[in-house]
Scaffold this motif. Structure first.
Motif, PDB file in Angstrom:
ATOM      1  N   ARG A 233       0.386 -26.460  18.482  1.00 28.97           N
ATOM      2  CA  ARG A 233       1.843 -26.596  18.371  1.00 28.97           C
ATOM      3  C   ARG A 233       2.502 -26.548  19.741  1.00 28.97           C
ATOM      4  O   ARG A 233       3.467 -27.263  20.005  1.00 28.97           O
ATOM      5  CB  ARG A 233       2.416 -25.480  17.501  1.00 28.97           C
TER       6      ARG A 233
ATOM      7  N   ILE B  77       2.087 -29.877  21.492  1.00 30.52           N
ATOM      8  CA  ILE B  77       2.977 -30.890  20.905  1.00 30.52           C
ATOM      9  C   ILE B  77       4.410 -30.685  21.390  1.00 30.52           C
ATOM     10  O   ILE B  77       5.102 -31.639  21.734  1.00 30.52           O
ATOM     11  CB  ILE B  77       2.887 -30.843  19.364  1.00 30.52           C
ATOM     12  N   ALA B  78       4.847 -29.437  21.436  1.00 32.62           N
ATOM     13  CA  ALA B  78       6.207 -29.135  21.903  1.00 32.62           C
ATOM     14  C   ALA B  78       6.388 -29.531  23.359  1.00 32.62           C
ATOM     15  O   ALA B  78       7.427 -30.082  23.741  1.00 32.62           O
ATOM     16  CB  ALA B  78       6.511 -27.655  21.704  1.00 32.62           C
ATOM     17  N   THR B  79       5.382 -29.270  24.170  1.00 33.02           N
ATOM     18  CA  THR B  79       5.456 -29.636  25.590  1.00 33.02           C
ATOM     19  C   THR B  79       5.500 -31.151  25.749  1.00 33.02           C
ATOM     20  O   THR B  79       6.266 -31.682  26.559  1.00 33.02           O
ATOM     21  CB  THR B  79       4.255 -29.059  26.361  1.00 33.02           C
ATOM     22  N   ARG B  80       4.703 -31.851  24.978  1.00 36.88           N
ATOM     23  CA  ARG B  80       4.702 -33.314  25.035  1.00 36.88           C
ATOM     24  C   ARG B  80       6.082 -33.857  24.665  1.00 36.88           C
ATOM     25  O   ARG B  80       6.614 -34.750  25.324  1.00 36.88           O
ATOM     26  CB  ARG B  80       3.645 -33.877  24.089  1.00 36.88           C
ATOM     27  N   ARG B  81       6.674 -33.304  23.590  1.00 43.88           N
ATOM     28  CA  ARG B  81       8.009 -33.746  23.193  1.00 43.88           C
ATOM     29  C   ARG B  81       9.036 -33.466  24.283  1.00 43.88           C
ATOM     30  O   ARG B  81       9.919 -34.282  24.538  1.00 43.88           O
ATOM     31  CB  ARG B  81       8.448 -33.018  21.915  1.00 43.88           C
ATOM     32  N   LYS B  82       8.925 -32.318  24.907  1.00 42.44           N
ATOM     33  CA  LYS B  82       9.866 -31.922  25.934  1.00 42.44           C
ATOM     34  C   LYS B  82       9.869 -32.912  27.100  1.00 42.44           C
ATOM     35  O   LYS B  82      10.931 -33.301  27.599  1.00 42.44           O
ATOM     36  CB  LYS B  82       9.523 -30.521  26.447  1.00 42.44           C
ATOM     37  N   TYR B  83       8.707 -33.321  27.539  1.00 40.90           N
ATOM     38  CA  TYR B  83       8.619 -34.169  28.728  1.00 40.90           C
ATOM     39  C   TYR B  83       8.662 -35.661  28.429  1.00 40.90           C
ATOM     40  O   TYR B  83       8.932 -36.452  29.308  1.00 40.90           O
ATOM     41  CB  TYR B  83       7.394 -33.808  29.556  1.00 40.90           C
ATOM     42  N   LYS B  84       8.404 -36.040  27.195  1.00 39.21           N
ATOM     43  CA  LYS B  84       8.506 -37.467  26.848  1.00 39.21           C
ATOM     44  C   LYS B  84       9.866 -37.778  26.246  1.00 39.21           C
ATOM     45  O   LYS B  84      10.174 -38.928  25.993  1.00 39.21           O
ATOM     46  CB  LYS B  84       7.398 -37.861  25.849  1.00 39.21           C
ATOM     47  N   GLY B  85      10.623 -36.718  25.927  1.00 41.57           N
ATOM     48  CA  GLY B  85      11.974 -36.935  25.415  1.00 41.57           C
ATOM     49  C   GLY B  85      12.023 -37.376  23.976  1.00 41.57           C
ATOM     50  O   GLY B  85      12.908 -38.112  23.569  1.00 41.57           O
ATOM     51  N   GLY B  86      11.096 -36.910  23.158  1.00 39.89           N
ATOM     52  CA  GLY B  86      11.155 -37.348  21.775  1.00 39.89           C
ATOM     53  C   GLY B  86      10.424 -36.462  20.951  1.00 39.89           C
ATOM     54  O   GLY B  86      10.207 -36.093  19.979  1.00 39.89           O
TER      55      GLY B  86
END
Length: 82
Positions: A70, A73-82
């Protein structure tokens, strides 16, 4: 949600079991701290309702095993903006 601590602990446990919720989600839903959720489930519920404690412990252990996923996934969303 002050008052009867045993009732609160049972309601927390049922919410977590039914929704496969995290401690953080349960704390937010009931308007209490994560520490209070842990205290209710680990210390109080295990004393007066052992079968319910064992059920909620299984969900919490599963959440603990998945938390690194989790977080990624949260870090990926944070830096990809989605």
């Amino acid at each position: 949600m002050k008052g009867n601590i045993e009732e609160r602990a049972c309601r927390l446990a049922l919410y977590i079991i039914e929704n496969k919720a995290t401690v953080r989600a349960a704390a937010q839903r009931f308007g209490i701290s994560k520490s209070t959720v842990h205290k209710d489930l680990q210390d109080r519920l295990s004393v007066f309702n052992r079968p319910l404690y064992l059920q909620v412990k299984a969900v919490l252990d599963e959440n603990k095993a998945q938390r690194h996923i989790r977080g990624g996934i949260a870090t990926r969303r944070k830096y990809k903006g989605g």
